[in-house]
Enzyme design. Sequence first.
Site, PDB file in Angstrom:
ATOM      1  N   ASP A 128     -24.635  49.478 -44.307  1.00  0.00           N
ATOM      2  CA  ASP A 128     -25.720  49.827 -43.394  1.00  0.00           C
ATOM      3  C   ASP A 128     -26.156  51.264 -43.709  1.00  0.00           C
ATOM      4  OD1 ASP A 128     -27.548  49.786 -41.262  1.00  0.00           O
ATOM      5  OD2 ASP A 128     -26.160  48.696 -39.969  1.00  0.00           O
ATOM      6  N   GLU A 137     -30.798  50.237 -31.329  1.00  0.00           N
ATOM      7  CA  GLU A 137     -29.453  50.761 -31.561  1.00  0.00           C
ATOM      8  C   GLU A 137     -29.079  51.778 -30.476  1.00  0.00           C
ATOM      9  OE1 GLU A 137     -28.484  51.407 -35.764  1.00  0.00           O
ATOM     10  OE2 GLU A 137     -30.396  50.484 -36.274  1.00  0.00           O
TER      11      GLU A 137
END
Length: 609
Positions: A292, A497
């Site tokens: 990521d 997020e």
Amino acid sequence: MMRDHEQLYCIYRNPNEPVEARIKDLLSRMTLREKAAQMTQIEKSVANPSAITDLSIGSILSGGGSAPFDGASAADWADMIDAFQNAALKAPLGIPILYATDAVHGHNNLYGAPIFPHNIGLGATRDVDLVRRIGVATALEVRATGIPYTFAPCVAVCRDPRWRRCYESFSEDTEIVRKMTSIIVGLQGLPPQGHPKGYPYVAGRANVVSCAKHFVGDGGTEGGINEGDTISSFDDLERIHILPYMDCLSLGVSTIMASYSSWNGGKMHSNYFLLTQILKDKLGFKGIVISDWEGINRLSQPDGSDYRYCISVSINAGVDMVMVPFRYEKFLEDLIFLVESGEIPMVRIDDAVERILRVKFVAGLFEHPFSNRSLLDRVGCKMHRELAREAVRKSLVLLKNGKDPKKQLLPLDKNAKRILVAGRHADDLGYLCGGWTITWYGTSGRNTMGTTILDGIKEAVGDKTEVIYEQYPSPATFADQNFCFAVVVVGESPYAEDMGSNSELMIPFNGPDMINFVTDRVPTLVIMISGRPLVLEPELLEKMDAFVAAWLPGSEGLGIADVIFGDYEFEGVLPVTWFRRLDQLPMNAGDESYDPLFPLGFGLRMKIG
């Protein structure tokens, strides 16, 4: 440098040769520096001819909101990416770049592309073919702009709505998430019968490389903490969180992204057991394991403080490509040092590069590196907008209809004399789309092309119906006004997020006060725009005449009006449990003490006609 005529007769240049033979030939010609560069993914803002041509960087991405420029068209995107690709082909070996974007609910970085409902809404549809068709449409629009790779789908199983990425999950139920992996068939195409499980597959130039994420357990962290720790036995991890990846592998998923989260205290980006022994060895995955964004940096504290350690432990654990995304010179320098010093074996480097080349060959990038401009007219086309509108209709979940079951409020009367529409979410396209829309975390306002709920109501009602919109109704709103009914739209602001801090799961913007105020005065339909269930006090729900969960429906707000006025029936059912109180969390279907406000799978129907 290899001369042009030598390059022409290389096995790796011959599309008629088997993919594995082409990989072996190209790998044999590569230096360590070229191999390391192929393992490097950088953000387009730092991409330059030196990085692309001189170093032969393997991949470039557009992070959330990273467009060529504000309002860039599909052709502008294609121009930018073709220029990057042209630079890559000038490198000695001419290896094309694998350009990537987060097209997670349509081509959401592109202004004017239709924005589909986020995954939680698609999970409410339970419609496997709808999700496949959304994958087809998304792939066409992404490929039109020259991008062959999307970081989708998210196949997380969200076990706690406090997780800020809940809306990226199709469901709390593993079996529902497994069914929704049909989106991979839309994105990549359907592998032919007999295609080896775990081997990447991309059907053609109208398809994209997909990415199942985030491996593994990201939706099961303690307390729903983003990037937290999933504490479970391996059997539970496999039963709840790994199973969807097995379906992805059967469908030829080309890449899998490691999760920021941990399992029993061990960071996933450094988990050799799960990344290599389970995913690659036991399950047979032959594609790319990608990190990521700055994911390997999290392996030392402060982030990236011992960068060589971060690189060593992640690559040795099984990460093949690293989303650096900025300090690529430092990454390459340290990676090469670690290989030359023997800390990372060359066999591990060769395995990673083989996987990267495999995906590039399978995706046809060596034969067709540039954008497919014949697809440009498909971007934002009527068919795709109608598909998004259909998805909105099917994702809506009717949770209440009438204080008295014999006297339902819905469907609403199109020919009512006067209607009140209230709440900022009723006429805010950015709020309907949510996070990962034009920017990483989303914005308010008309941030792209589309229609709001208010637009839909105005289009649906009769010529003689008066629609009055008040963002925040006041006593003056009702002075000398005789409303037949009200539509109050409340919900969350966009987030992504860690940019979503509503840990108490309350309805923001004084939503409960507005609901109380309006329901005291007129029959009211409440529509909630949210990426997860929010707290509904019993007395608040009691006051509502009707209540609809619309999730984060995207750019086609007309789809909501289609259903609430009775042109279509409600079809959606809850993809997650709607809890009563925060102290019940986590609570999932099948738990011993399961006492929800609305259970998983709940959804009412109207009596139309």
